[in-house]
Design an enzyme around this catalytic site. Structure first.
Site, short mmCIF file in Angstrom:
data_model
loop_
_atom_site.label_atom_id
_atom_site.label_comp_id
_atom_site.label_asym_id
_atom_site.label_seq_id
_atom_site.Cartn_x
_atom_site.Cartn_y
_atom_site.Cartn_z
N LYS A 30 10.78 -2.08 -0.04
CA LYS A 30 10.75 -2.34 -1.33
C LYS A 30 12.25 -2.23 -1.79
CE LYS A 30 6.50 0.56 -2.68
NZ LYS A 30 6.03 1.55 -3.55
N TYR B 171 -0.12 -5.15 -7.77
CA TYR B 171 -0.39 -3.65 -8.07
C TYR B 171 -1.45 -3.63 -9.36
CZ TYR B 171 3.01 -1.54 -5.15
OH TYR B 171 3.63 -0.96 -4.00
N PHE C 40 2.10 5.16 -14.65
CA PHE C 40 3.48 4.69 -14.06
C PHE C 40 3.57 3.09 -13.79
CE2 PHE C 40 0.39 6.11 -10.71
CZ PHE C 40 0.24 5.03 -9.99
N ARG D 154 0.38 3.76 7.71
CA ARG D 154 0.12 4.70 6.68
C ARG D 154 0.86 6.02 7.37
NH1 ARG D 154 -0.93 3.24 1.34
NH2 ARG D 154 -0.94 5.30 1.25
N THR E 132 2.82 9.32 -0.38
CA THR E 132 3.24 8.71 -1.50
C THR E 132 4.49 9.14 -1.88
OG1 THR E 132 0.97 7.92 -1.75
CG2 THR E 132 2.86 7.55 -3.69
N ARG F 173 9.16 7.74 4.47
CA ARG F 173 9.43 8.29 3.16
C ARG F 173 10.08 9.47 3.06
NH1 ARG F 173 3.45 6.03 0.78
NH2 ARG F 173 4.32 4.17 -0.27
N ASN G 284 9.71 4.62 -3.34
CA ASN G 284 9.55 5.34 -2.03
C ASN G 284 9.60 4.23 -0.88
OD1 ASN G 284 7.05 3.86 -2.75
ND2 ASN G 284 5.64 5.71 -2.85
N HIS H 6 5.54 -0.09 1.25
CA HIS H 6 4.14 -0.17 0.86
C HIS H 6 3.45 -0.55 2.24
CE1 HIS H 6 0.43 -1.85 -0.89
NE2 HIS H 6 0.49 -2.89 0.01
N GLU I 217 -3.71 -8.93 0.67
CA GLU I 217 -2.29 -8.86 0.59
C GLU I 217 -1.43 -9.63 1.54
OE1 GLU I 217 -2.59 -4.23 -1.12
OE2 GLU I 217 -1.47 -4.55 0.85
P1 ADP Z 1 0.54 4.30 -2.02
O1 ADP Z 1 2.03 3.40 -2.04
O2 ADP Z 1 1.20 5.21 -0.91
O3 ADP Z 1 -0.53 3.64 -1.43
P2 ADP Z 1 -0.38 4.39 -4.47
O4 ADP Z 1 -1.25 3.10 -3.96
O5 ADP Z 1 -1.23 5.70 -5.20
O6 ADP Z 1 0.66 4.86 -3.05
O7 ADP Z 1 0.58 4.01 -5.71
C1 ADP Z 1 1.36 2.69 -5.59
C2 ADP Z 1 2.83 2.94 -6.05
O8 ADP Z 1 2.76 3.30 -7.27
C3 ADP Z 1 3.51 4.11 -5.07
O9 ADP Z 1 3.82 3.61 -3.70
C4 ADP Z 1 4.66 4.37 -5.78
O10 ADP Z 1 5.62 3.44 -5.77
C5 ADP Z 1 4.15 4.08 -7.15
N1 ADP Z 1 3.58 5.56 -7.88
C6 ADP Z 1 2.19 6.17 -7.37
N2 ADP Z 1 2.22 7.18 -8.20
C7 ADP Z 1 3.21 7.49 -8.97
C8 ADP Z 1 3.58 8.37 -10.05
N3 ADP Z 1 2.64 9.64 -10.18
N4 ADP Z 1 4.74 8.28 -10.49
C9 ADP Z 1 5.61 7.14 -10.42
N5 ADP Z 1 5.31 6.10 -9.38
C10 ADP Z 1 4.02 6.46 -8.81
MG MG Z 2 -1.66 2.09 -2.45
#
Ligand code: ADP
Ligand code: MG
Length: 140
Positions: A11, A51, A59, A87, A93, A104, A114, A117, A128
């Site tokens: 990212k 997304y 968010f 993962r 996350t 992370r 973070n 992805h 994707e």
């Molecule tokens: P992951 O990337 O671990 O699969 P998610 O799919 O739940 O997580 O969320 C996608 C992305 O959205 C996260 O990697 C993060 O960048 C952002 N995100 C998720 N939850 C939050 C939150 N509570 N506040 C801010 N950003 C968030």
């Molecule tokens: Mg995700």
């Protein structure tokens, strides 16, 4: 155990801090092969599509803003059980909850920024990968 492919993003918070090599080292140490990779600057529309599953979350605006703020690196990773393996290497996350040694835990700035992805299932990995790479860009 099946050989799988998963989709990865390094990212903008990672590219900005010049961490792409350090993160790729962790990916390779985990036994995953980078079989496609390119640097792109996502448009707003591309980030919103990518997304889309999160479009109603509080968010979402912040997320697409961060994903379009600077270039990023999109990748295809291949290996045994690659989706879950990546993962696991990524970590939770929220970096505060991520295990020691994960990408992370080591590099992320916050739950939003973070650093990486990774696809969460075979179906999303296929979608994707197809969104970002044509067949002849993937050399396994
Ligand atoms: P992951 O990337 O671990 O699969 P998610 O799919 O739940 O997580 O969320 C996608 C992305 O959205 C996260 O990697 C993060 O960048 C952002 N995100 C998720 N939850 C939050 C939150 N509570 N506040 C801010 N950003 C968030
Ligand atoms: Mg995700």
């Amino acid at each position: 155990m099946a050989i799988e492919r998963t989709f990865s993003i390094l990212k903008p918070d990672a590219t900005r801090r010049n961490l792409t090599g350090a993160i790729n080292a962790k990916i390779e140490e985990a036994g995953l092969r980078i079989i496609a990779q390119k640097r792109v600057h996502m448009t707003l529309a591309q980030a919103q599509t990518f997304y889309g599953v999160h479009k109603d979350r509080s968010f979402f605006g912040e997320l697409v803003e961060q994903m379009t703020a600077a270039p990023l690196v999109v990748q295809v990773l291949e290996g045994e059980n690659a989706i879950k393996r990546y993962r696991d290497v990524m970590g939770a996350t929220n970096p505060a909850n991520a295990d020691a040694g994960t990408i992370r835990k080591t590099f992320a700035l916050s739950i939003g920024e973070n650093s990486v992805h990774g696809s969460d299932a075979p179906e999303t990995a296929a979608v994707e990968i197809a969104q970002w790479f044509s067949g002849n860009e993937i050399v396994g």
